[in-house]
Scaffold this active site. Structure first.
Site, PDB file in Angstrom:
ATOM      1  N   THR A   6      -3.086  13.153 -12.959  1.00  0.00           N
ATOM      2  CA  THR A   6      -2.171  12.081 -12.587  1.00  0.00           C
ATOM      3  C   THR A   6      -2.454  11.680 -11.154  1.00  0.00           C
ATOM      4  OG1 THR A   6       0.105  11.349 -12.768  1.00  0.00           O
ATOM      5  CG2 THR A   6      -0.249  13.384 -11.590  1.00  0.00           C
ATOM      6  N   THR A 168      -6.585   9.178 -14.140  1.00  0.00           N
ATOM      7  CA  THR A 168      -5.570   8.207 -13.713  1.00  0.00           C
ATOM      8  C   THR A 168      -5.733   6.928 -14.528  1.00  0.00           C
ATOM      9  OG1 THR A 168      -5.622   9.104 -11.466  1.00  0.00           O
ATOM     10  CG2 THR A 168      -4.694   6.909 -11.721  1.00  0.00           C
TER      11      THR A 168
END
Length: 177
Positions: A6, A168
């Site tokens: 993330t 991401t």
């Protein structure tokens, strides 16, 4: 297998702060498990925004504890962050949690690390997660060389990060104060 991946980015610029997080959850090094996870949320009467990187269950444990400290301190972000960090360092269970928090209010930005550190960036730009370094670099360049708002800088920095970091994506949650 390890669940990871993330990017959470905070940008403080021109009297405003934006916190953005992507929506990707990755299992191991090669499997995207979810594209639309929400890793950024408002807390304490919408006066605080927090985002997490790391194991989801661990992050929710930290969110809950942090929210309790915000309530106990009447929304004082500095005191709540320090109290959580103290507990994190002392508690054997919490020390094993694999998560980090990035928290902001109208005045402060803090990274709360798994080792119990409370770090406030000098320039108001901070990021956590696998794409954090890319996001910080992009945000710093945009702050120095553009007239964009904090939210626009956060969004564009996350776009750049998603092009570089395979952990991401562009399903962003963006909150501002």
């Amino acid at each position: 297998m390890e669940i990871r991946g993330t990017t959470i980015l905070a940008v403080r610029h021109k009297g405003h702060v934006a916190l953005a997080g992507d929506g990707q959850v990755t299992l191991g090094q090669s499997v995207v498990m979810k594209h639309t996870a929400k890793k950024v949320r408002r807390m304490y009467k919408n006066q605080v925004i927090a985002g997490f990187a790391g194991t989801t269950a661990d992050a929710f444990t930290l969110f809950e504890r942090f929210d309790n400290y915000l309530e106990e301190t009447n929304g004082n972000l500095v005191r709540a962050a320090v109290e959580l960090a103290k507990e994190w360092r002392k508690d054997k269970y919490l020390r094993r949690l694999e998560a980090m928090l990035l928290v902001v209010d109208k005045d402060h930005t803090f990274v709360l690390s798994g080792t119990g550190d409370v770090i406030e960036p000098d320039d108001g730009i901070a990021a956590i997660g696998s794409g954090g370094l890319y996001a910080v670099a992009a945000a710093r360049a945009l702050v120095a060389h553009s007239e964009l708002s904090a939210a626009e800088i956060a969004r564009e920095s996350m776009r750049i990060t998603a092009e570089i970091c395979v952990f991401t994506n562009l399903n962003l949650t963006l909150e501002t104060l």
